[in-house]
Scaffold this motif. Structure first.
Motif, PDB file in Angstrom:
ATOM      1  N   HIS A 238       0.818  -1.220   0.000  1.00  0.00           N
ATOM      2  CA  HIS A 238       0.000   0.000   0.000  1.00  0.00           C
ATOM      3  C   HIS A 238       0.852   1.270   0.000  1.00  0.00           C
ATOM      4  CE1 HIS A 238      -2.639  -3.194   1.465  1.00  0.00           C
ATOM      5  NE2 HIS A 238      -3.614  -2.501   0.914  1.00  0.00           N
ATOM      6  N   ILE A 239       2.009   1.191  -0.610  1.00  0.00           N
ATOM      7  CA  ILE A 239       2.883   2.366  -0.681  1.00  0.00           C
ATOM      8  C   ILE A 239       2.217   3.487  -1.483  1.00  0.00           C
ATOM      9  CG2 ILE A 239       5.107   3.244  -1.434  1.00  0.00           C
ATOM     10  CD1 ILE A 239       5.241   1.355   0.982  1.00  0.00           C
TER      11      ILE A 239
ATOM     12  N   TRP B 132       7.158  10.409   6.107  1.00  0.00           N
ATOM     13  CA  TRP B 132       7.974   9.732   5.086  1.00  0.00           C
ATOM     14  C   TRP B 132       9.439   9.889   5.464  1.00  0.00           C
ATOM     15  CZ3 TRP B 132       6.780   6.502   1.230  1.00  0.00           C
ATOM     16  CH2 TRP B 132       7.748   6.233   0.254  1.00  0.00           C
ATOM     17  N   LYS B 133      10.175   8.769   5.514  1.00  0.00           N
ATOM     18  CA  LYS B 133      11.589   8.792   5.887  1.00  0.00           C
ATOM     19  C   LYS B 133      12.452   8.621   4.651  1.00  0.00           C
ATOM     20  CE  LYS B 133      10.966   6.666  10.447  1.00  0.00           C
ATOM     21  NZ  LYS B 133      11.434   5.563  11.331  1.00  0.00           N
ATOM     22  N   SER B 134      13.396   9.507   4.469  1.00  0.00           N
ATOM     23  CA  SER B 134      14.309   9.366   3.334  1.00  0.00           C
ATOM     24  C   SER B 134      15.184   8.130   3.535  1.00  0.00           C
ATOM     25  CB  SER B 134      15.189  10.610   3.182  1.00  0.00           C
ATOM     26  OG  SER B 134      15.922  10.835   4.368  1.00  0.00           O
TER      27      SER B 134
ATOM     28  N   ASP C  99      10.078   4.921  -4.498  1.00  0.00           N
ATOM     29  CA  ASP C  99      10.086   6.264  -5.058  1.00  0.00           C
ATOM     30  C   ASP C  99       8.924   7.080  -4.500  1.00  0.00           C
ATOM     31  OD1 ASP C  99      12.323   5.860  -6.701  1.00  0.00           O
ATOM     32  OD2 ASP C  99      11.081   4.946  -8.272  1.00  0.00           O
ATOM     33  N   SER C 100       9.134   8.387  -4.392  1.00  0.00           N
ATOM     34  CA  SER C 100       8.076   9.291  -3.950  1.00  0.00           C
ATOM     35  C   SER C 100       8.377  10.686  -4.486  1.00  0.00           C
ATOM     36  CB  SER C 100       8.020   9.329  -2.415  1.00  0.00           C
ATOM     37  OG  SER C 100       9.020  10.193  -1.901  1.00  0.00           O
TER      38      SER C 100
ATOM     39  N   GLY D  50      12.457   6.580  -0.280  1.00  0.00           N
ATOM     40  CA  GLY D  50      12.273   6.477   1.166  1.00  0.00           C
ATOM     41  C   GLY D  50      11.230   5.427   1.513  1.00  0.00           C
ATOM     42  N   ARG D  51      10.690   5.527   2.717  1.00  0.00           N
ATOM     43  CA  ARG D  51       9.686   4.571   3.189  1.00  0.00           C
ATOM     44  C   ARG D  51       8.736   5.274   4.160  1.00  0.00           C
ATOM     45  NH1 ARG D  51      11.658   2.613   8.303  1.00  0.00           N
ATOM     46  NH2 ARG D  51      13.861   3.198   8.634  1.00  0.00           N
ATOM     47  N   PRO D  52       7.572   4.680   4.401  1.00  0.00           N
ATOM     48  CA  PRO D  52       6.585   5.357   5.259  1.00  0.00           C
ATOM     49  C   PRO D  52       7.021   5.420   6.718  1.00  0.00           C
ATOM     50  CG  PRO D  52       5.560   3.639   3.907  1.00  0.00           C
ATOM     51  CD  PRO D  52       7.042   3.450   3.799  1.00  0.00           C
TER      52      PRO D  52
END
Length: 469
Positions: free
Chosen positions: A118-119, A184-186, A195-196, A201-203
């Motif tokens: 669910h990114i 959101w963490k780099s 990608d964002s 990064g990641r949630p």
């Protein structure tokens, strides 16, 4: 009498009224899947399983969602320790979760969404908060701006300054305010990432549940549940980010279960006193674990010890023996005419059922509901002494046992009950034949074996009757 729920956000009991008539949208925070679940995880899993069961018992259709947090610092560390990937760690412990929860009688959720799947929803959610001015990007991270949500703290009933009192707040120059939390963490070198708009990064932890709950249950839930440890900061942050994005209340009813202590000490890794469900079920009947969890009110603290588990085991055996006696008597009476249910017995069964429902309606008061179950055990044992009790009367007792068990889950699975009965009946036949042929040694062996199984034989006008001690 309708169900009432103690609502954490209002600090009072309220009548439960679903958003949509006849249906319930229920979200319960699940585990971070980096290890086997411990008894602290088991308490909300068992309690909210019972909440879901009882709501269904009342005729409601429950859409029960409980997530897996499969992207987290703990998973990254575990993957590095094991020399594997985060995804493989999550897969392993999600499979273990299903095994362990099935072992303690927890019915599967309608859905267990995983963060990794669910990114897109998470990124979309964060982007919406940025567009509305409730979040900001800083050096590749994205933070929620708590100052833009005046109600921040309404779930835990504290203001921003009070929320920080007594807890360590990491000073971070990237934040506008110390209380702001990461969405959101780099990515750090070598870490799992996606990608964002703000880079790879990641949630953050809190945003995950908001995004998944919204996808499957809509902007507003009927019930949001979890352990007391999640009230702040996790649920508080969920409220803030969700309500800032949607403009709607995140949940009408918030429910939190109390803590578990081990031998009167707080369960913690530093004390090394954590106990996994996988370890417990090797030593203790699963039903005894459920009983232990349900014998105290869900909002009260629980103390796990050898004594409390032994008490739970004895209580479960009493209930199981009572039910097995009913099953055995029903089998003996199967060739009789059904007859009618004794009027006095029917009135007593109705009284006990009303009492059970009344206690469950009162904020899921499982300790008192269990008291009603023991009333049923006593009633069954008394009435089964009547050799003229009709088949329909015995069946009525069994039906109420099963109705209560469908909510509490304190009896063995039916296959286990059936297997026990078949095994005992076979041994009784063999013992009877041994005595008829004067094979006293074999008869004594079977008697000792039945004794080891905690089975007591009784001679009755209808033949040999057995029960568990």
């Amino acid at each position: 009498m309708s169900v009432t729920i103690y609502n954490t956000i209002t600090r009072q009991k309220e009548q439960f009224v679903p958003i949509e008539a006849g249906k319930v949208r229920m979200y319960v925070c699940g585990p971070t899947v980096y290890d086997y679940i411990h008894i602290g995880n088991a308490r909300p899993a068992i309690f909210f399983d019972v909440v879901r069961r009882y709501l269904e018992h009342t005729g409601l259709e429950v859409n029960y969602i409980s997530n897996f947090t499969d992207v987290d610092d703990k998973l990254i560390r575990k993957a590095n320790e094991l020399g594997t990937t985060v995804n493989e760690v999550a897969d392993k412990f999600i499979a273990a979760f299903h095994e362990d929860t099935a072992a303690i009688g927890i019915r599967p959720a309608n859905l267990n969404p995983r963060v990794m799947d669910h990114i897109d929803e998470v990124v979309e959610f964060i982007a919406g908060l940025v567009d509305k001015g409730h979040a900001y990007e800083s050096a590749g991270d994205v933070y929620f701006s708590t100052s833009t949500f005046p109600d921040y703290g309404k779930l835990s009933h504290q203001n921003l300054d009070e929320l920080q009192h007594g807890i360590r707040v990491e000073l971070d120059e990237r934040k506008e305010n110390a209380q702001d939390f990461v969405l959101w963490k780099s990515a750090k070198p070598g870490e799992i990432n996606w990608d964002s708009p703000w880079g790879k990064g990641r949630p953050g932890w809190h945003i995950e549940c908001s995004a998944m709950a919204r996808k499957y249950l809509g902007d507003t839930l009927d019930i949001h549940g979890g352990g007391l440890d999640l009230q702040f900061p996790h649920h508080e942050c969920e409220v803030a980010q969700s309500e800032c994005l949607t403009g709607e209340s995140l949940a009408h009813y918030w429910m939190h279960n109390g803590y578990i202590h081990i031998n009167n000490e707080k369960m913690s890794k530093s004390l090394g006193n954590g106990i996994t469900v996988r370890e417990i079920v090797k030593k203790v009947k699963p039903q005894a674990i459920r009983y232990f969890m349900l014998a105290a009110h869900y909002r009260s603290p629980l103390n796990f010890s050898d004594d409390t588990v032994a008490q739970a085991l004895n209580s479960v055996d009493r209930i199981t023996n009572g039910y097995n006696n009913v099953v055995h008597r029903l089998e003996l009476a199967k060739d009789q005419e059904p007859g009618s249910v004794d009027a006095q017995l029917q009135a007593e069964l109705q009284r006990i059922e009303n009492n059970f429902n009344s206690k469950m309606n009162d904020d899921f008061n499982t300790p008192d509901a269990i008291t009603a179950l023991f009333e049923l055990v006593a009633l069954a044992n008394t009435n089964l002494q009547d050799s003229n009790l009709s088949y329909s009367s015995i069946e009525a007792i069994q039906k109420l046992f099963l109705a209560f068990n469908n909510v509490l889950g304190l009896l063995p699975e039916q296959a286990e009950v059936d297997n026990l009965e078949e095994q005992v009946e076979q041994l009784i036949v063999e013992r009877t034949e041994a005595r008829a042929t004067k094979n006293w040694a074999r008869a004594d062996e079977i008697r000792d074996l039945l004794n080891e199984m905690n089975i007591v034989l009784e001679d009755t006008p209808q033949g040999i009757r057995w029960r568990r001690k």
